[in-house]
Design an enzyme around this catalytic site. Structure first.
Site, short mmCIF file in Angstrom:
data_model
loop_
_atom_site.label_atom_id
_atom_site.label_comp_id
_atom_site.label_asym_id
_atom_site.label_seq_id
_atom_site.Cartn_x
_atom_site.Cartn_y
_atom_site.Cartn_z
N HIS A 1 0.78 -1.35 -0.04
CA HIS A 1 0.05 -0.05 -0.13
C HIS A 1 0.98 1.28 -0.05
O HIS A 1 1.90 1.42 0.66
CB HIS A 1 -0.96 -0.01 1.24
CG HIS A 1 -1.96 -0.93 1.12
ND1 HIS A 1 -2.91 -1.00 0.07
CD2 HIS A 1 -2.49 -1.96 1.82
CE1 HIS A 1 -3.91 -1.95 0.33
NE2 HIS A 1 -3.60 -2.67 1.28
N LYS B 1 -13.08 4.28 7.75
CA LYS B 1 -13.41 5.55 6.95
C LYS B 1 -14.68 5.43 6.51
O LYS B 1 -15.39 6.52 6.55
CB LYS B 1 -12.71 5.32 5.48
CG LYS B 1 -13.16 6.45 4.48
CD LYS B 1 -11.88 6.50 3.05
CE LYS B 1 -12.43 5.37 2.30
NZ LYS B 1 -13.93 6.03 1.54
#
Length: 917
Positions: A145, A575
């Site tokens: 990532h 999120k």
């Protein structure tokens, strides 16, 4: 001066020396005026941070605004490099203190293997260890990532400097050697200063593969076998039953790099094959090097010491015809092993050489069998000590790494699988629209096809690019299993799993390429759902129960030892629902999964998709594992190691070894010593759970109302953070958003969190908690505060949650965040949203102090307080510079120098904050 202050003085001394050498490099390269300008800013920043001097703040702001673009870039580089050097000094100081603790013979520290093993023996549960290790599996998994903003070249410079600092701690130097060490440090810092911080081109997937594999060179290949040996020795010293015992391979380091296709179109079947080939070459090259060293050490003459008949036969089969080794059977045997392994390398990676008549090894087990011959011969002839050196480590390495080095996971989004399966059905049964079917219809259709011997694919059909790509990569997995063994690609992870059909769709694709046999119900990879959003976490246990109720699926699990792995997504759930609700829903999902799996008598292995920052599930691994609900670990755990965390944890061999130990120690503790600490105390447990549910509901509403329910919040986010500039950075092969849009729903969790960290607000790590506590206290005015304090004292889950939030708040700075808010063009929008954020920030600080009893942030963590004190005077100016650069850039000064300056500031702030993305 207290003892801790004396110890910390060594750190201060290192930081001062590194800073002085950096200053020398800057002065020599840029001249005295530049150095003095940078030093002036540094002194102002220190004065402001130390004394909260408003005059210093004003002077700092004026000084930064007066800088030209070139001067701004110079200052940004200087402060960025200082943060990197401070990181090195802190890591070395941690190693120094750990070694001093061990040398002094002090009691084992919490989180160490010796502490965990000692606790098990002290608790009278030594007998349970054997069963534990037979079934245990601990695996950190490296991912690519894009939160690692450092170039590999910068990391190499840092490691060279770290080695020189370490040398000073380990070696008693003469004055001349000390001088040489300092000169070498100076050269290392000059090299660092002259090495470009930013990449000039975007990383390819194979670049990411190479970066990930470099940590095997530094740490994993050597330190993981040493960990096994250390643990075996530790057990043998406590219990004679462990004498000469060899532990099963309970720990491996896995990887997603080269197999993670979710949102990354650049991971293809060819990339998968190249990744596996590169991994094989890495591990075979390591084995070959170790064999050469081993042969140089085992110069045993047959006339002086006998050898076993199998060893003699191994030596005779060797093509080693050197007259100098004719009476050295161990060397001749190792020469033959080396020749066969070299031939194996030709087959598996295309490198090396294959001598005439030399047969490659068909599998790593054959190599291990030959090494076992050497080991048994040494032991049976009174040379046990020689068998316990390099040979012991090499044998363990072969057991753990095999010929494939690291188990590589596949990952893809469930939507892709759905579309591919839909296209295959449409080709085989014209008129069938799979996407129009409801869930029960899909399950029925999929099960019927899985029971059928036919294939849906046809060599004569023309499929879309997406379907062709998916089928190709599954076929590449089957080829890999033949070439490298089934352990090379053992898992298939389904992102955004939300139904039983998501599992069955992958099963069908595996059947199409021969990785699942319909007649025997055998499957060659684990099918792993990843539950990511709040809704998916809530639905996950019911989805698994429904799947377990299907005889066909249960048959597949029977071929996988009745074990099912489930992955939990920390980043996206955060999120989606905010910090507090994400943590709570993950915890509840684990409890419910444990119950479901127990009911169906299926072994559960949880895979925790944690990021580096608290906003993505980060935080200390030891505390996180111990805070899991009872029954959630069961000796088995996987967790992701992402982005900059990999460098922080595994670039240094000693730090890497410590992090590997922590994972094992925590798994032992939480499995064999499931104390009351793993659940709220029984007397108050129900009340704690109810209180947490109430807190979570309020926090969820506060978070979603701000992020998803406030008109203009998307605009506020894009204008008040560096998200647009992060998306343009060359820090990974994966796009920042899943789709070409600016919506927060489509944005990946990684750049979402990194953006908030850059502006020092770190909103994903705390927002909603203040509102939740205020509402709870209002609803329970007489006992609310006592309940919350009791949760913090008695419940490790809640303790860990608040500890992580405490760290996030300590790294935040609402005043600096306000400077970024000024970048929002719409004043009304800016004032409305930032006022809400600032109010919630204050409420969260008050709530944290009320519950913990702290007067200041990180009061219980003096090491973190020290780190903040040392590095924030160097991060703060970078934030002010970044704001100024963003203003200029967005006003139209968009030349290459301005863009470079912004990207340098992103790099420097990330380096200073460390776990920021």
């Amino acid at each position: 001066m207290q003892m801790n202050e004396v110890k910390d003085e060594l750190l201060s001394s290192d930081i001062r020396q590194l800073g002085r050498l950096l200053g020398d490099a800057i002065r020599n390269h840029l001249g005295d005026p530049a150095f003095e300008r940078i030093e002036h800013v540094r002194q102002l920043a220190i004065r402001f941070r130390r004394d909260n001097d408003e005059a210093a703040r004003a002077q700092l702001s004026d000084a930064l605004q007066a800088l030209s673009q070139e001067e701004t870039t110079q200052l940004t580089r200087a402060f960025s490099y200082f943060s990197l050097l401070a990181n090195i000094a802190e890591d070395q100081h941690h190693i120094r203190r750990t070694r001093a603790h061990l040398i002094a013979g002090s009691p084992p520290r919490q989180g160490s293997l010796s502490h965990a093993v000692g606790n098990v023996f002290d608790a009278g549960k030594a007998d349970a260890l054997e069963t534990f290790f037979e079934d245990a599996f601990v695996s950190p998994v490296f991912t690519a990532h894009p939160t690692e903003v450092q170039r590999k070249s910068i990391q190499n410079c840092q490691m060279a400097i770290a080695r020189l600092l370490s040398e000073r701690d380990r070696v008693q130097m003469t004055p001349e050697e000390s001088e040489q060490n300092e000169e070498a440090l100076g050269r290392g810092i000059v090299t660092l200063w002259q090495t470009r911080l930013l990449r000039t081109s975007k990383l390819s997937v194979m670049d990411e593969v190479a970066n990930g594999l470099s940590f095997y060179d530094h740490t994993i290949l050597r330190e993981l076998p040493k960990l096994y040996s250390s643990l075996e020795t530790m057990l043998a010293q406590r219990d004679a039953r462990w004498e000469d015992a060899e532990l099963p391979n309970f720990m491996k380091v896995g990887s997603w790099i080269g197999g993670d296709r979710d949102g990354n179109p650049f991971v293809t079947a060819d990339i998968l094959r190249s990744t596996l080939q590169t991994q094989a070459d890495k591990v075979l090259d390591f084995y070959l090097g170790e064999l050469r060293k081993l042969a140089s050490q085992l110069s045993l003459a047959q006339i002086l010491n006998a050898c076993s008949e199998p060893l003699r036969a191994l030596a005779e089969r060797s093509a080693d015809a050197s007259p100098h080794r004719v009476d050295e059977p161990y060397r001749r045997a190792l020469h033959g092993i080396h020749a066969r392994l070299d031939a194996t390398r030709v087959v598996l990676s295309g490198k090396g050489k294959q001598a005439d008549g030399v047969q490659p090894y068909a599998a790593a087990a054959e190599l291990l069998a030959d090494l076992d011959v050497v080991q048994h011969s040494l032991v049976s002839n009174g040379l046990r000590a020689l068998a316990r050196g390099r040979l012991r480590q090499l044998r363990r390495a072969v057991k753990v790494f095999g010929f494939s080095l690291a188990p590589l996971d596949l990952r893809q989004n469930s939507d892709v699988h759905e579309r591919v399966v839909g296209e295959l059905f449409a080709g085989a049964q014209p008129g069938l629209v799979y996407l129009d079917l409801d869930e029960e219809q899909r399950i029925s259709l999929l099960l019927a096809e899985l029971e059928s011997p036919r294939l849906l694919t046809s060599p004569y059909a023309q499929y879309s690019e997406e379907t062709t790509s998916e089928l190709d990569i599954f076929r590449a997995v089957r080829q890999a299993h033949v070439k490298y063994g089934k352990e090379s690609v053992p898992n298939c992870i389904i992102s955004k799993a939300a139904s039983v059909s998501d599992l069955l769709e992958v099963a069908l694709l595996l059947k199409e390429v021969g990785l699942l046999r319909q007649d025997s119900r055998e499957v060659d990879v684990n099918i792993i759902p990843l539950f990511e959003t709040i809704d998916d976490l809530r639905a996950g246990p019911a989805i698994m129960a429904r799947a377990f109720g299907l005889p066909f699926y249960r048959g597949l699990l029977a071929s996988r030892a009745d074990q099912q792995e489930v992955m939990l997504g920390y980043s996206d759930s955060n999120k989606d629902g905010g910090f507090l609700t994400s943590g709570w829903e993950l915890y509840k999902a684990e409890i419910e999964l444990v119950t479901v799996f127990k009911e169906y008598q299926i072994k559960l292995r949880l895979f925790h998709g944690r990021g580096g920052s608290v906003g993505r599930g980060g935080g200390p691994s030891y505390e996180a594992i111990l805070a899991q609900p009872a029954g959630a670990v069961q000796g088995q755990i996987r967790l992701t190691e992402q982005g900059e965390v990999i460098t922080a944890k595994y670039a240094n061999p000693e730090v890497g070894r410590r992090n590997l130990e922590v994972l094992v120690a925590a798994t032992i503790q939480s499995t064999l010593l499931p104390q009351a600490q793993l659940q709220p105390k029984a007397s108050a447990g129900a009340g704690h759970l109810a209180a947490m549910e109430e807190l979570s509901g309020t926090a969820l509403n506060a978070y979603r109302d701000l992020v998803y329910g406030t008109d203009g919040f998307e605009q506020y986010f894009w204008e008040s953070t560096v998200i647009a500039e992060i998306a343009a950075l060359n820090i990974g092969s994966r796009p920042a958003s899943r789709k070409k849009s600016t919506s927060i729903e489509d944005l990946r969790a990684i750049p979402w969190v990194l953006s908030w960290a850059q502006c020092r607000l770190m909103l994903p790590g705390w927002f909603g908690f203040g509102s939740a506590v205020q509402a709870y206290l209002a609803a329970h005015p007489t006992c609310g505060a006592d309940v919350l304090r009791g949760m913090y004292t008695d419940w490790p889950f809640f303790t860990s949650l608040l500890s992580n939030m405490d760290m996030v708040l300590a790294k935040s700075d609402i005043a600096i965040a306000g400077k970024y808010a000024e970048l929002v063009k719409d004043k009304a929008l800016r004032d409305a949203i930032f006022t809400r954020i600032r109010t919630e920030y204050a409420a969260t600080l008050d709530a944290l102090k009320l519950i913990t009893g702290q007067e200041e942030l990180q009061q219980a963590n003096p090491l973190m307080q020290r780190s903040i004190r040392n590095r924030f005077p160097y991060i703060d100016p970078l934030n002010h510079v970044q704001v100024e650069l963003l203003k200029r850039f967005r006003e139209g000064k968009q030349d290459a120098a301005a863009r470079t300056g912004i990207h340098l500031s992103i790099n420097g702030i990330a380096a200073g904050l460390r776990n920021s993305g």
